[in-house]
Design a protein around this motif. Structure first.
Motif, PDB file in Angstrom:
ATOM      1  N   ILE A   3       0.866  -1.173   0.000  1.00 12.61           N
ATOM      2  CA  ILE A   3       0.000   0.000   0.000  1.00 12.61           C
ATOM      3  C   ILE A   3       0.903   1.224   0.000  1.00 12.61           C
ATOM      4  O   ILE A   3       2.086   1.130   0.312  1.00 12.61           O
ATOM      5  CB  ILE A   3      -0.958   0.032   1.212  1.00 12.61           C
ATOM      6  N   THR A   4       0.324   2.355  -0.303  1.00 11.22           N
ATOM      7  CA  THR A   4       1.117   3.583  -0.291  1.00 11.22           C
ATOM      8  C   THR A   4       1.371   3.994   1.158  1.00 11.22           C
ATOM      9  O   THR A   4       0.651   3.600   2.078  1.00 11.22           O
ATOM     10  CB  THR A   4       0.387   4.728  -1.010  1.00 11.22           C
ATOM     11  N   LEU A  52     -13.588  -7.925   1.657  1.00 12.70           N
ATOM     12  CA  LEU A  52     -13.670  -8.042   3.103  1.00 12.70           C
ATOM     13  C   LEU A  52     -12.417  -8.710   3.663  1.00 12.70           C
ATOM     14  O   LEU A  52     -11.795  -8.208   4.597  1.00 12.70           O
ATOM     15  CB  LEU A  52     -14.910  -8.840   3.503  1.00 12.70           C
ATOM     16  N   TYR A  53     -12.044  -9.852   3.084  1.00 15.48           N
ATOM     17  CA  TYR A  53     -10.854 -10.563   3.539  1.00 15.48           C
ATOM     18  C   TYR A  53      -9.591  -9.740   3.301  1.00 15.48           C
ATOM     19  O   TYR A  53      -8.682  -9.734   4.127  1.00 15.48           O
ATOM     20  CB  TYR A  53     -10.745 -11.933   2.853  1.00 15.48           C
ATOM     21  N   LEU A  58      -5.212  -6.647   5.478  1.00 16.44           N
ATOM     22  CA  LEU A  58      -4.458  -5.400   5.422  1.00 16.44           C
ATOM     23  C   LEU A  58      -4.342  -4.759   6.801  1.00 16.44           C
ATOM     24  O   LEU A  58      -3.255  -4.369   7.231  1.00 16.44           O
ATOM     25  CB  LEU A  58      -5.109  -4.420   4.439  1.00 16.44           C
ATOM     26  N   VAL A  59      -5.437  -4.660   7.519  1.00 11.97           N
ATOM     27  CA  VAL A  59      -5.392  -4.023   8.836  1.00 11.97           C
ATOM     28  C   VAL A  59      -4.574  -4.866   9.811  1.00 11.97           C
ATOM     29  O   VAL A  59      -3.868  -4.320  10.665  1.00 11.97           O
ATOM     30  CB  VAL A  59      -6.802  -3.699   9.371  1.00 11.97           C
ATOM     31  N   LEU A  61      -1.925  -6.602   8.992  1.00 12.29           N
ATOM     32  CA  LEU A  61      -0.541  -6.301   8.645  1.00 12.29           C
ATOM     33  C   LEU A  61      -0.124  -4.926   9.161  1.00 12.29           C
ATOM     34  O   LEU A  61       0.999  -4.751   9.655  1.00 12.29           O
ATOM     35  CB  LEU A  61      -0.341  -6.378   7.127  1.00 12.29           C
ATOM     36  N   VAL A  62      -1.007  -3.953   9.040  1.00  9.66           N
ATOM     37  CA  VAL A  62      -0.701  -2.604   9.520  1.00  9.66           C
ATOM     38  C   VAL A  62      -0.519  -2.620  11.036  1.00  9.66           C
ATOM     39  O   VAL A  62       0.437  -2.029  11.558  1.00  9.66           O
ATOM     40  CB  VAL A  62      -1.801  -1.600   9.098  1.00  9.66           C
ATOM     41  N   ILE A  63      -1.392  -3.309  11.747  1.00  8.10           N
ATOM     42  CA  ILE A  63      -1.274  -3.399  13.204  1.00  8.10           C
ATOM     43  C   ILE A  63       0.049  -4.060  13.593  1.00  8.10           C
ATOM     44  O   ILE A  63       0.760  -3.584  14.479  1.00  8.10           O
ATOM     45  CB  ILE A  63      -2.471  -4.153  13.815  1.00  8.10           C
ATOM     46  N   THR A  64       0.395  -5.130  12.913  1.00  8.75           N
ATOM     47  CA  THR A  64       1.654  -5.821  13.192  1.00  8.75           C
ATOM     48  C   THR A  64       2.839  -4.885  12.992  1.00  8.75           C
ATOM     49  O   THR A  64       3.749  -4.833  13.828  1.00  8.75           O
ATOM     50  CB  THR A  64       1.794  -7.070  12.303  1.00  8.75           C
TER      51      THR A  64
END
Length: 87
Positions: A3-4, A52-53, A58-59, A61-64
């Motif tokens: 993602i950007t 949805l998946y 994505l979220v 991965l961002v949290i990690t």
């Protein structure tokens, strides 16, 4: 998944703001609760099950990344179940 940086920042700020509000209320937030909250915020933009998946992945991965690399989110209590680290 790529993602950007702007999208990463947008998601990260949204999550951090929510966590700050919860901290003010002395509420503990598990990763699964944070993901569910985020999914509620973006549910109007999701049209298919695949989207949805993808949004959920994505979220996660961002949290990690916010936890492990950028250290924006601090883990107060690690999960007692190693098979379910999101707790």
């Amino acid at each position: 998944m790529k993602i950007t940086y702007a999208e990463y920042q947008r998601i990260g700020q949204l999550l951090a703001t929510h966590l700050a509000r919860q901290e003010e209320n002395n509420a503990l937030v598990q990763e699964q609760d944070l993901i569910a909250w985020y999914m509620e915020q973006v549910e109007d933009d999701i049209q298919t099950e695949a989207e949805l998946y993808e949004a959920q992945h994505l979220v996660q991965l961002v949290i990690t990344r916010l936890i492990e690399k950028d250290r924006v989110i601090l883990v107060y209590q690690a999960s007692e179940d190693p098979m379910k680290p999101e707790q």
